[in-house]
Design a protein around this motif. Structure first.
Motif, PDB file in Angstrom:
ATOM      1  N   PRO A 259       0.812  -1.224   0.000  1.00 18.81           N
ATOM      2  CA  PRO A 259       0.000   0.000   0.000  1.00 18.81           C
ATOM      3  C   PRO A 259       0.838   1.264   0.000  1.00 18.81           C
ATOM      4  O   PRO A 259       1.914   1.326   0.597  1.00 18.81           O
ATOM      5  CB  PRO A 259      -0.807  -0.128   1.294  1.00 18.81           C
ATOM      6  N   PHE A 260       0.334   2.250  -0.706  1.00 15.92           N
ATOM      7  CA  PHE A 260       0.922   3.589  -0.753  1.00 15.92           C
ATOM      8  C   PHE A 260       0.087   4.440   0.191  1.00 15.92           C
ATOM      9  O   PHE A 260      -1.122   4.597  -0.019  1.00 15.92           O
ATOM     10  CB  PHE A 260       0.867   4.109  -2.189  1.00 15.92           C
ATOM     11  N   VAL A 261       0.721   4.991   1.215  1.00 19.62           N
ATOM     12  CA  VAL A 261      -0.041   5.614   2.298  1.00 19.62           C
ATOM     13  C   VAL A 261       0.439   7.028   2.592  1.00 19.62           C
ATOM     14  O   VAL A 261       1.502   7.460   2.141  1.00 19.62           O
ATOM     15  CB  VAL A 261       0.053   4.762   3.580  1.00 19.62           C
ATOM     16  N   GLY A 262      -0.358   7.744   3.358  1.00 19.37           N
ATOM     17  CA  GLY A 262       0.005   9.088   3.755  1.00 19.37           C
ATOM     18  C   GLY A 262       1.154   9.090   4.739  1.00 19.37           C
ATOM     19  O   GLY A 262       1.127   8.356   5.739  1.00 19.37           O
ATOM     20  N   GLY A 263       2.203   9.906   4.466  1.00 17.88           N
ATOM     21  CA  GLY A 263       3.350  10.010   5.344  1.00 17.88           C
ATOM     22  C   GLY A 263       3.267  11.224   6.254  1.00 17.88           C
ATOM     23  O   GLY A 263       2.193  11.782   6.486  1.00 17.88           O
ATOM     24  N   ALA A 264       4.440  11.658   6.723  1.00 17.53           N
ATOM     25  CA  ALA A 264       4.493  12.664   7.789  1.00 17.53           C
ATOM     26  C   ALA A 264       4.480  14.106   7.310  1.00 17.53           C
ATOM     27  O   ALA A 264       4.279  15.014   8.122  1.00 17.53           O
ATOM     28  CB  ALA A 264       5.747  12.424   8.633  1.00 17.53           C
ATOM     29  N   LYS A 265       4.695  14.360   6.006  1.00 16.97           N
ATOM     30  CA  LYS A 265       4.936  15.737   5.573  1.00 16.97           C
ATOM     31  C   LYS A 265       3.803  16.401   4.803  1.00 16.97           C
ATOM     32  O   LYS A 265       3.827  17.610   4.614  1.00 16.97           O
ATOM     33  CB  LYS A 265       6.198  15.785   4.697  1.00 16.97           C
ATOM     34  N   GLY A 266       2.835  15.635   4.314  1.00 20.98           N
ATOM     35  CA  GLY A 266       1.865  16.193   3.387  1.00 20.98           C
ATOM     36  C   GLY A 266       0.484  16.439   3.951  1.00 20.98           C
ATOM     37  O   GLY A 266       0.260  16.517   5.163  1.00 20.98           O
ATOM     38  N   SER A 267      -0.471  16.528   3.029  1.00 21.94           N
ATOM     39  CA  SER A 267      -1.843  16.862   3.408  1.00 21.94           C
ATOM     40  C   SER A 267      -2.507  15.758   4.221  1.00 21.94           C
ATOM     41  O   SER A 267      -3.405  16.040   5.020  1.00 21.94           O
ATOM     42  CB  SER A 267      -2.670  17.159   2.155  1.00 21.94           C
ATOM     43  N   ALA A 268      -2.078  14.504   4.028  1.00 23.47           N
ATOM     44  CA  ALA A 268      -2.654  13.412   4.818  1.00 23.47           C
ATOM     45  C   ALA A 268      -2.374  13.623   6.303  1.00 23.47           C
ATOM     46  O   ALA A 268      -3.280  13.536   7.146  1.00 23.47           O
ATOM     47  CB  ALA A 268      -2.094  12.073   4.351  1.00 23.47           C
ATOM     48  N   GLN A 269      -1.121  13.904   6.628  1.00 26.00           N
ATOM     49  CA  GLN A 269      -0.751  14.143   8.024  1.00 26.00           C
ATOM     50  C   GLN A 269      -1.459  15.374   8.567  1.00 26.00           C
ATOM     51  O   GLN A 269      -1.983  15.372   9.684  1.00 26.00           O
ATOM     52  CB  GLN A 269       0.759  14.322   8.139  1.00 26.00           C
ATOM     53  N   LEU A 270      -1.475  16.430   7.774  1.00 26.15           N
ATOM     54  CA  LEU A 270      -2.120  17.674   8.196  1.00 26.15           C
ATOM     55  C   LEU A 270      -3.596  17.449   8.493  1.00 26.15           C
ATOM     56  O   LEU A 270      -4.118  17.897   9.522  1.00 26.15           O
ATOM     57  CB  LEU A 270      -1.959  18.734   7.104  1.00 26.15           C
ATOM     58  N   THR A 271      -4.267  16.722   7.614  1.00 25.44           N
ATOM     59  CA  THR A 271      -5.696  16.476   7.789  1.00 25.44           C
ATOM     60  C   THR A 271      -5.968  15.602   9.004  1.00 25.44           C
ATOM     61  O   THR A 271      -6.886  15.877   9.796  1.00 25.44           O
ATOM     62  CB  THR A 271      -6.284  15.811   6.531  1.00 25.44           C
ATOM     63  N   MET A 272      -5.179  14.550   9.176  1.00 24.33           N
ATOM     64  CA  MET A 272      -5.391  13.672  10.331  1.00 24.33           C
ATOM     65  C   MET A 272      -5.128  14.406  11.643  1.00 24.33           C
ATOM     66  O   MET A 272      -5.852  14.222  12.623  1.00 24.33           O
ATOM     67  CB  MET A 272      -4.530  12.416  10.192  1.00 24.33           C
ATOM     68  N   ASP A 273      -4.090  15.234  11.670  1.00 23.60           N
ATOM     69  CA  ASP A 273      -3.848  16.043  12.869  1.00 23.60           C
ATOM     70  C   ASP A 273      -5.041  16.948  13.162  1.00 23.60           C
ATOM     71  O   ASP A 273      -5.428  17.130  14.320  1.00 23.60           O
ATOM     72  CB  ASP A 273      -2.602  16.913  12.665  1.00 23.60           C
ATOM     73  N   THR A 274      -5.618  17.503  12.117  1.00 24.27           N
ATOM     74  CA  THR A 274      -6.722  18.455  12.265  1.00 24.27           C
ATOM     75  C   THR A 274      -7.961  17.799  12.854  1.00 24.27           C
ATOM     76  O   THR A 274      -8.639  18.391  13.706  1.00 24.27           O
ATOM     77  CB  THR A 274      -7.073  19.070  10.904  1.00 24.27           C
ATOM     78  N   ILE A 275      -8.255  16.589  12.421  1.00 24.77           N
ATOM     79  CA  ILE A 275      -9.501  15.961  12.860  1.00 24.77           C
ATOM     80  C   ILE A 275      -9.317  15.033  14.061  1.00 24.77           C
ATOM     81  O   ILE A 275     -10.297  14.504  14.588  1.00 24.77           O
ATOM     82  CB  ILE A 275     -10.185  15.199  11.701  1.00 24.77           C
ATOM     83  N   GLY A 276      -8.066  14.835  14.500  1.00 25.29           N
ATOM     84  CA  GLY A 276      -7.832  14.070  15.725  1.00 25.29           C
ATOM     85  C   GLY A 276      -7.496  12.621  15.532  1.00 25.29           C
ATOM     86  O   GLY A 276      -7.817  11.788  16.396  1.00 25.29           O
ATOM     87  N   LEU A 277      -6.820  12.269  14.432  1.00 23.61           N
ATOM     88  CA  LEU A 277      -6.386  10.898  14.184  1.00 23.61           C
ATOM     89  C   LEU A 277      -4.869  10.810  14.259  1.00 23.61           C
ATOM     90  O   LEU A 277      -4.163  11.720  13.800  1.00 23.61           O
ATOM     91  CB  LEU A 277      -6.853  10.418  12.808  1.00 23.61           C
ATOM     92  N   THR A 278      -4.354   9.718  14.818  1.00 20.29           N
ATOM     93  CA  THR A 278      -2.920   9.469  14.862  1.00 20.29           C
ATOM     94  C   THR A 278      -2.522   8.646  13.648  1.00 20.29           C
ATOM     95  O   THR A 278      -3.019   7.542  13.442  1.00 20.29           O
ATOM     96  CB  THR A 278      -2.529   8.708  16.143  1.00 20.29           C
TER      97      THR A 278
END
Length: 371
Positions: A259-278
């Protein structure tokens, strides 16, 4: 990120970005700078206040949406990903690659300047459907499902090629930037997509997203619209309530075997931080990256964010997860704790905030035992 200037006069950078040296610079002419200094002060305590010349600068707007109409004073030089482009006027004939750049232009109200598109990632956001140019043939009928060839692109006589990924403008993509510049065609790369260490957001922040919107507002002489977008998105962002259940999540973008997944630097990390997901992929030192199924199984996320795309639909991803005996035992899979986001909204741009709003609402509806 990017550099934009009229004259070589130092700008006032955004604070707390000293680790991004060389990423972005906005320098205005002395006269313009003096004028803007009197009307650009943000509210006390805001992220745009207290700027100093010793920190890494960013292309932040100098006027708030309430200011008088602001016009771009051309010529301006814009540095994206290390290549400087000079604009003597607002672009009139633009070819885009990726949905993020096309949608940026539509949101700024300059979609009627688009003469060709390619490599679109999914359906247009409904709230952009009524914008100028949204129903034009250039937008509704892309030149190519993937990247357009340089020859077919040049037949449209563009004055700007504006792309969402740095690799789009390469020998393996639509041609190198230098080749366009020699032909008198300007090029721009979405600043958030730059990969060089001096330019890549590390990590991406909403200020990066807003700065990009305002930068493009300057390029297209649509500063008031850009400021309005940013103001509205700040208000929308402030309404998001972060989930407090301590949930972990996998941002599953693509791939079956690996799987190709969201890492630490992009919009995936930003969005998860925003909504409360680790983010269980937070140890990937990039915007996106590969993560073995073994590591996913070991992390056993509470929630899986499924990126919906033409080449990797939500249904396909669920099929991959549920058909594999190992991944079928994941907590999120067994309980069908899925969130869905359209691929175009995962690229940093005008849909970044709305993606967080949508995913936050979906997350609030999930009932998770013991949480």
């Amino acid at each position: 990120m990017s550099t934009l200037h009229n004259q070589p006069v130092s700008s006032t950078p955004t604070p707390n970005t000293s680790h991004r040296t060389g990423r972005a610079l906005v320098a205005l002419s002395a006269a313009t700078l003096l004028f803007l200094a009197g009307c650009s002060a943000g509210p006390a305590g805001s992220e745009g206040s207290g700027q100093t010349a010793t920190q890494s600068p960013k292309p932040t707007a100098s006027n708030s949406p309430s200011d008088a109409t602001t016009q771009t004073a051309y010529p301006i030089d814009v540095d994206t990903c290390g290549t400087t482009t000079t604009f003597t006027k607002a672009p009139e004939r633009v070819v885009t690659a990726k949905s993020s750049t096309m949608e940026m232009m539509l949101a700024l109200g300059v979609g009627d300047k688009i003469v060709g598109t390619s490599y679109l990632d999914g359906p247009l956001a409904p709230w952009l459907a009524a914008e100028p140019g949204a129903t034009s043939q250039a937008v509704t009928t892309p030149l190519s499902e993937k990247l357009a060839g340089q020859e077919s692109l040049l037949e449209l006589e563009p004055d700007l090629v504006y792309v969402g990924w740095e690799s789009n403008l390469s020998a393996d993509g639509m041609g190198e930037r230098a080749s366009y510049e020699k032909l008198g065609v300007n090029t721009l790369v979405s600043p958030s997509a730059c990969k060089g260490s001096d330019y890549q957001p590390n990590p991406l922040t909403y200020e990066d997203v807003f700065s990009e919107i305002q930068l493009m507002g300057r390029v297209f002489d649509a500063q008031d619209q850009a400021n309005s977008i940013v103001e509205n998105e700040r208000q929308e962002l402030a309404k998001i309530t972060k989930d407090t259940r301590g949930l972990s999540a996998l941002w599953y973008s693509s791939g079956s075997k690996i799987p190709f997944v969201g890492g630490a630097k992009g919009s995936a990390q930003l969005t998860m931080d925003t909504i409360g997901l680790t983010n269980i992929g937070a140890d990937i030192d990039d915007t996106w990256g590969q993560m073995s199924w073994e590591k996913v199984i070991e992390a056993d996320p509470d929630v899986i964010v499924l990126v919906d795309s033409a080449w990797g639909s939500t249904e396909k991803k669920i099929g991959v997860l549920e058909s594999n005996p190992a991944t079928a035992q994941l907590t999120a899979v067994k309980n069908k704790n899925y969130l869905v986001v359209p691929f175009p909204a995962t690229e940093a741009g005008v849909r970044t905030v709305s993606a967080a709003t949508d995913l936050s609402a979906q997350l609030a509806e999930l009932e998770i035992a013991g949480r």
